[in-house]
Design an enzyme around this catalytic site. Structure first.
Site, PDB file in Angstrom:
ATOM      1  CE  LYS A 178      -1.512   2.713   2.974  1.00  0.00           C
ATOM      2  NZ  LYS A 178      -1.413   3.985   2.182  1.00  0.00           N
ATOM      3  CD  GLU A 254      12.479   4.969   8.386  1.00  0.00           C
ATOM      4  OE1 GLU A 254      12.305   5.969   9.132  1.00  0.00           O
ATOM      5  OE2 GLU A 254      12.375   4.983   7.170  1.00  0.00           O
ATOM      6  CB  CYS A 288      12.568   9.617   8.785  1.00  0.00           C
ATOM      7  SG  CYS A 288      13.321   8.371   7.718  1.00  0.00           S
ATOM      8  CD  GLU A 385      10.129  13.065  11.418  1.00  0.00           C
ATOM      9  OE1 GLU A 385      10.954  12.424  10.743  1.00  0.00           O
ATOM     10  OE2 GLU A 385       9.087  12.549  11.879  1.00  0.00           O
TER      11      GLU A 385
END
Length: 483
Positions: A178, A254, A288, A385
């Site tokens: 997906k 992750e 990330c 973040e």
């Protein structure tokens, strides 16, 4: 454009292209213009079940396929990706925004996972030994874990797919993938390439959907998926882990990051600036692994900040398809608003803007490269973040102070440090709570290295010699020796 027109727009299930059961479609937009590129099938839970049906049906034959055959399929797919670099790069730039030069680099990087795991497929090992008491021979083999659900993000549309698909195929697992709804086209193009490379029907299935919770949860709770590999936010990761608990699905994740970058007083400043530009600005900061908190020794802080601001201000912001563009748009209005909100919050609390920090006029999700100094402890940017081209510079005086600040986060994916002192480099690297360390470099990603983090940045590793282990189970057979 031709590259968009040529990509299949349907779901890929059982080796064929199918419309969504409901007939619904989702819009794929160009973040540089805000205009619709095309529409692709929008899967329902029923479509998800059909994809799992196909993966489960194909699993026994695929697990029995010789490793060399699996290896050669991956190698052919690698060659096809490399041969179509320009088309794939343009496709990524159109649906995600990154400049063409970065998109070409991602094609090379992403393709390398297929080449790497084509070589790992034929090295799946086991063992035979005699038990210490001499009564049994201990035969250990490795077997594919079974049908896998792979969920990928939008920021690296090709590489996030190949990094998960490659080891799954090499191990003998079937797949339901997906991709993110913002960037499905690259994944659909990749499915066509793998089919052309000879991947049997049902081994890879792709469902594109705007209803991720509705489609994914029944698959995880249904008892037929045996492995989940997810890349995305920590918040979503926690939800998926809970859903995997009912049927004890093997997981690798992750998740989010809040990467510190430390510049010590003995650092080579040219190297540190170059490394910071890579760690901060790769993929417009939408990574990330992006440096989120930049800690600079007080003796270098002013010069470092001015030089970094000069470099950032010189970057050209624009449509990623233009050859002169250095910084493309962010993925969508929500992503741009998030970056701008943390900048405004920092300024409100006393930070100084050296460059950038203003929303540009006109269409598209553009945001200027921004450098902030004077960050206060209560600023949101310290624990957010950012996922954008915003560099927050903080200062420190002692090594312990820098390490404690760097580790003061729930995340532990990547960290960077710049120093010319080998003892300090090793000492600090050992103390940093991070799964990956960039020492005098701003780039840690490599298909030959184990990618992943600790704490709330995830579970397991992707890439390297250990990446295939996430898709394999051990089977032990005891054989009496007759002694």
């Amino acid at each position: 454009m031709t590259v968009v027109r040529d990509v299949p727009k349907q779901l890929f299930i059982g080796g064929g292209w199918r419309d969504a059961e409901s007939g619904r479609t989702l819009s794929v937009d160009n973040p540089a213009t805000g205009e619709e590129l095309c529409r692709v099938a929008d899967a329902s839970p029923a479509d998800g079940r059909r994809a799992v049906d196909a993966a489960v049906a194909a699993q026994p034959a695929w697990a029995a396929t010789p490793p060399r055959t699996r290896s050669e399929i991956l190698r052919r797919a690698y060659d096809l990706i490399i041969a179509r670099t320009e088309d794939l790069a343009l496709l990524m730039t159109l649906e995600m925004g990154k400049p063409l030069a970065e998109a070409r680099a991602e094609v090379a990087y992403g393709a390398e996972f297929f080449r790497w795991f084509s070589e790992e497929a034929v090295r799946i090992d086991g063992g035979l030994m005699t038990a210490p008491d001499g009564r049994n021979r201990l035969l250990v083999t490795r077997r594919p874990v079974g049908p896998c659900l792979l969920i990928t993000p939008w920021n690296f549309p090709l590489a996030m797919g190949t990094r998960k698909i490659g080891p799954a195929i090499a191990a003998g697992c079937t797949i339901v993938l997906k991709p993110a709804p913002q960037t499905p086209l690259t994944s659909l193009a990749l499915a066509a390439i793998l089919k052309e490379a000879g991947l049997p029907d049902g081994v890879l299935n792709i469902i594109t959907t705007t209803d991720a919770p509705g489609v994914i949860e029944p698959l995880l709770r249904g008892g037929r998926i045996r492995k989940l590999s997810f890349t995305g936010s920590t918040g979503v990761g926690r939800i998926l882990l809970a859903q995997c608990a009912d049927t004890v699905i093997r997981t690798s994740m992750e998740l989010g990051g809040n990467a510190p970058l430390i510049v010590f007083d003995d650092a080579d400043l040219d190297t540190a600036i170059d490394g910071t530009m890579v760690a901060k600005m790769r993929n417009m900061g939408e990574s990330c692994c992006a440096a989120n908190r930049i800690y600079v020794h007080t003796s270098l802080a002013d010069e470092f900040a001015q030089r970094l601001a000069t470099r950032m201000a010189a970057l050209t912001v624009g449509d990623g398809t233009h050859p002169a563009t250095d910084v493309g748009p962010l993925i969508d209005p929500t992503g741009r608003s998030k970056a701008h909100d943390v900048v405004r919050d920092a300024v409100k609390r006393g930070a100084k803007v050296l460059t950038g920090g203003e929303l540009p006029e006109g269409p598209g999700c553009f945001y200027p490269p921004t450098v902030l100094t004077g960050i206060t402890p209560d600023a949101a940017i310290n624990d957010t973040e950012v996922f954008g081209p915003v560099a927050a510079i903080l200062t420190f005086t002692t090594e312990d102070e820098a390490i404690n600040a760097a580790n003061d986060t729930e995340y532990g994916l990547a960290a960077y440090l710049f120093t010319q002192n080998l003892d300090r480099a090793l000492r600090v690297a050992e103390r940093l709570e991070s799964g990956m360390i960039g020492l005098n470099t701003g780039l840690v990603s490599n298909p030959a290295a184990p990618f992943g983090g600790i704490k709330q940045s995830g579970l397991g590793r992707e890439g390297g010699t250990v990446g295939i282990n996430e898709f394999l189970e051990y089977k032990y057979i005891a054989i009496p020796t007759g002694a």
